[in-house]
Write a protein that holds these residues in place. Structure first.
Motif, PDB file in Angstrom:
ATOM      1  N   HIS A  73      -2.166   3.462   7.014  1.00  0.00           N
ATOM      2  CA  HIS A  73      -2.821   2.513   6.110  1.00  0.00           C
ATOM      3  C   HIS A  73      -4.087   1.928   6.732  1.00  0.00           C
ATOM      4  CE1 HIS A  73       0.359   2.790   3.284  1.00  0.00           C
ATOM      5  NE2 HIS A  73       1.267   2.272   4.079  1.00  0.00           N
ATOM      6  N   LYS A  78       0.833  -1.205   0.000  1.00  0.00           N
ATOM      7  CA  LYS A  78       0.000   0.000   0.000  1.00  0.00           C
ATOM      8  C   LYS A  78       0.863   1.248   0.000  1.00  0.00           C
ATOM      9  CE  LYS A  78      -3.654  -2.113   2.753  1.00  0.00           C
ATOM     10  NZ  LYS A  78      -4.321  -2.156   4.051  1.00  0.00           N
ATOM     11  N   VAL A 107      -5.968   6.299  -3.418  1.00  0.00           N
ATOM     12  CA  VAL A 107      -5.570   4.983  -2.929  1.00  0.00           C
ATOM     13  C   VAL A 107      -4.813   4.291  -4.045  1.00  0.00           C
ATOM     14  CG1 VAL A 107      -6.398   2.681  -2.290  1.00  0.00           C
ATOM     15  CG2 VAL A 107      -7.493   4.713  -1.315  1.00  0.00           C
ATOM     16  N   HIS A 109       0.976   5.369   0.769  1.00  0.00           N
ATOM     17  CA  HIS A 109       0.236   6.372   1.520  1.00  0.00           C
ATOM     18  C   HIS A 109      -0.444   7.331   0.545  1.00  0.00           C
ATOM     19  CE1 HIS A 109       1.363   5.372   5.567  1.00  0.00           C
ATOM     20  NE2 HIS A 109       2.644   5.299   5.242  1.00  0.00           N
ATOM     21  N   GLU A 130      -4.624  -2.125  -7.309  1.00  0.00           N
ATOM     22  CA  GLU A 130      -5.842  -1.363  -7.062  1.00  0.00           C
ATOM     23  C   GLU A 130      -5.475   0.108  -7.078  1.00  0.00           C
ATOM     24  OE1 GLU A 130      -7.389  -2.002  -3.140  1.00  0.00           O
ATOM     25  OE2 GLU A 130      -9.429  -1.819  -3.863  1.00  0.00           O
ATOM     26  N   ASN A 170      -2.490   0.704  -4.468  1.00  0.00           N
ATOM     27  CA  ASN A 170      -1.797  -0.482  -3.968  1.00  0.00           C
ATOM     28  C   ASN A 170      -1.066  -1.116  -5.130  1.00  0.00           C
ATOM     29  OD1 ASN A 170      -3.098   0.017  -1.547  1.00  0.00           O
ATOM     30  ND2 ASN A 170      -4.772  -1.402  -1.997  1.00  0.00           N
ATOM     31  N   SER A 186       6.800   2.810   3.695  1.00  0.00           N
ATOM     32  CA  SER A 186       5.418   2.551   4.083  1.00  0.00           C
ATOM     33  C   SER A 186       5.260   1.577   5.253  1.00  0.00           C
ATOM     34  CB  SER A 186       4.623   2.001   2.888  1.00  0.00           C
ATOM     35  OG  SER A 186       4.431   3.029   1.954  1.00  0.00           O
TER      36      SER A 186
END
Lengths: 289, 381
Positions: free
Chosen positions: B49, B2, B207, B4, B187, B209, B228
């Motif tokens: 997250h 993920k 967002v 930020h 994503e 990922n 992260s």
């Protein structure tokens, strides 16, 4: 009888000159598998694991009449290796490699839908028909010839359940690892359909895990199309949402889809008993036989 | 992996997607300097997250300097669903009249990327998906061809986005798809896309990922991943190259193969214990890797006992036993009781090598888990 592989399967190993490829080619041969060739670009004319190596899969198939391949190629090059297998019109390609980028697999998946080749995996331990053929990395010695089919998303979990079965004298027709990635070739349903059609398979074990909806779809298939009894196991009951549990595909989404609970409920609704422990799965199978 | 919000937004901005003016701050002073430059209203947003940051108190809108100071003081250092907030994004407030959702993700079932657009932006899209699935328009993309621009327009119109901003939204979506493909994202979404009273379109959240398996060909994103990690143990696991997930229990778990490790966690729970972690040493692990795994689990202060479960396929029992010995022989006193179960390839050789004065041994998975659970109970009593 068995499904997908047997005594007659002729295997080419893609990546046979690498450490993993060579070791497992030798193990497959030792198990009695008909490994007839290797394919590694730039290594044509050499020999590895006692079989001739060709530069392309196409040449290997031409020269040695191979009809299946096992792929031990590093992730960065693995999708290309799968394309090569698919474009050679083999009956079966088994992709062992873990860590192929998902977007590469989406492209592979597209090509797969246009060919007649069956793809197993990626990120899978392979397939074994005990006493006949092993394509992959499964430890042959824990399997025994018998009448139970097994299909699983996980390698070591398969070994655990097989061990519980074999210890009780319950052997297997064929055991299949379909792989732990989000996008895979052969699905639970494909394997279940083949086991249902196989006269020798009297019961089936299906080991699923969190993530995606394949187990739910398989449960619906079992309910509608299967007479052969199925016992289930689902790993990941304690997995928190949003965390990838080792396998790229093993993740419960934030909204709560892909949970173990949903899969267990779906299987129970289809009349499939789901064991709380691997030992309990073996109990269910024993009660079927 | 993920990213930020601030990382994703800088990627979006570089790609030409309009985002609000913003600054990253790690102290209250930096946050105040940021609002002085940006002006009011200013959003102060926790960079952690977790979903639903707003509801959990991690996002506030400051209308003056006093409020900005109050919010920055409160949010920096706060515990947000188990994560400590170390950074805030200070961002120019957007005066919006409408909110949309746009995203790109992989549809696992279809094996194809899918574009998603909804006029019900600004709320949890997964709730929308569950309660009112028709409120989300979808368009699948053939991964072999990539996105045809008309597809972005089609799905935006289908969602019922106002005609005067539809092409701008489609353009954002089209850029997001390019980023999705170029960055190997798993994503990517903007929720909300804000429509201002001047009919400008702005990505107010971000967002992104990234597929961890593709980081080998995404070196810049891999560096962002380093930044992260939020848990020291997760950082350590990253360095060791383990698949590791930290949980809240006290029974440490080490095993090989994702399915079997998950099963071990489930059995700890089934037998009344609480799993502390998921740790998969992977296939074919050698002794040093095994020792690193024990180091990981011992470093977790929550762990009271450990179960080490190996079913060897390509992993060899003798290598595992060597690693366990090496790791434990360096201690004068073993910090936590370790129960070992070895099966499969070279398990017998492993049992001969294993120093059974340092560990407890069980033959079956079920017995090993029950013993580890009992050991943990002993410690807590």
């Amino acid at each position: 009888m068995s499904i997908f592989v047997d005594d007659d399967t002729r295997v080419v190993v893609q990546g046979i000159t690498g450490g993993e490829g060579k070791f497992h080619a030798e193990q497959m041969i030792e198990y009695g598998t008909n490994v007839v060739a290797g394919a590694v670009p730039g290594k044509g004319g050499q020999e590895a694991a006692g079989v001739p190596v060709y530069d392309t899969v196409d040449e290997a198939v031409e020269a040695e009449d191979a009809d299946a391949s096992v792929i031990f190629v590093p992730p960065a090059f693995a999708a290309d290796a799968v394309f090569e297998a698919l474009d050679t019109d083999l009956d079966l390609a088994v992709a062992i490699t873990e860590g192929i980028p998902t977007q590469d697999m989406a492209k592979v998946n597209k090509r797969l839908s246009e060919t007649d080749t069956r793809l197993l995996g990626p990120n899978c331990p392979g397939i074994i028909t005990p006493g006949e053929a092993k394509l992959g990395i499964l430890p042959g010695n824990i399997f025994a010839d018998g009448n139970v089919g097994l299909v699983s998303r996980s390698g070591t979990l398969t070994y655990q359940v097989v061990d519980n079965l074999t210890e009780r004298g319950i052997g297997q027709t064929t055991a299949i690892g379909i792989g732990g990635d989000p996008i895979i070739g052969t699905s639970f349903i494909d394997a279940l359909e083949a086991f249902e059609a196989d006269d020798e398979t009297d019961a089936v074990v299906m080991c699923g895990e969190i993530g995606g909806e394949d187990e739910e779809e398989a449960a619906a298939f079992i309910g509608e199309h299967m007479d052969t009894p199925v016992a289930g196991f689902i790993a990941g009951r304690t997995a928190p949402p949003g965390k990838r549990m080792g396998h790229a595909g093993a993740i419960v989404s934030g909204s709560g889809t892909g949970t173990a609970e949903s899969k267990i409920d779906a299987l129970n609704d289809a009349g499939v008993p789901v064991g709380d422990t691997p030992e309990e799965v073996a109990d269910h199978v024993e009660s079927f036989l | 992996m993920k990213l930020h919000e601030y990382q994703a937004k800088s990627i979006f901005a570089d790609a030409g997607i309009p985002v609000p003016d913003s600054r990253l701050a790690t102290t209250v002073e930096e946050a105040l300097d940021a609002v002085d430059e940006i002006g009011y209203p200013a959003a102060i947003k926790a960079q952690v997250h977790v979903g639903g940051r707003g509801k959990a108190g991690g996002i506030e809108i400051a209308t003056d300097r006093e409020e900005a100071e109050e919010y920055a003081e409160r949010i920096l250092g706060m515990d947000l669903k188990g994560y400590t907030v170390e950074k805030v994004l200070v961002e120019s407030g957007v005066d919006f009249v409408d909110e949309l959702y746009v995203g790109v993700t992989m549809d696992r079932g279809e094996g194809e990327p899918v574009l998603m657009v909804s006029t019900e932006g600004g709320v949890d899209i997964e709730e929308v998906a569950a309660e009112n699935p028709d409120a989300i328009a979808r368009e699948h993309v053939d991964p072999a061809f990539g996105l045809h621009p008309y597809q972005a327009r089609k799905v935006v119109y289908e969602a019922g986005v106002d005609a005067d901003v539809a092409l701008d939204v489609a353009s954002i979506l089209s850029t997001l798809y390019d980023l999705y493909e170029d960055s190997d994202a798993s994503e990517i979404e903007v929720n909300p896309v804000m429509i201002t009273s001047d009919r400008d379109v702005i990505a107010a959240d971000a967002v992104m990922n990234v597929d961890e398996d593709a980081l080998f060909r995404q070196p810049e994103l891999a560096e962002m991943a380093e930044e992260s990690y939020e848990d020291d143990l997760e950082r350590k696991a990253g360095e060791y190259g383990f698949d590791y997930v930290r949980l809240s229990g006290n029974v440490g778990i080490i095993g090989n193969g994702a399915g079997l490790v998950m099963t071990t966690l489930d059995l700890v729970d089934y037998y009344g214990g609480k799993p502390a972690n998921f740790l998969d040493i992977g296939g074919g692990a050698k002794a040093d890797r095994v020792a690193n795994a024990l180091d990981m689990v011992f470093s977790d202060p929550n762990v009271d006992s450990v179960v080490f479960n190996i079913f060897g396929g390509i992993t060899r029992g003798d290598e595992v036993a060597k690693g366990i010995n090496e790791a434990l022989e360096q201690f004068d006193e073993i910090p936590k009781k370790v129960v070992v179960r070895l099966a499969g390839t070279n398990a017998e050789e492993g049992m001969e090598i294993l120093n059974t004065e340092l560990v407890e041994v069980e033959e079956t998975l079920e017995d090993a888990v029950q013993r580890a659970v009992a050991n943990a109970e002993e410690v807590t009593q």
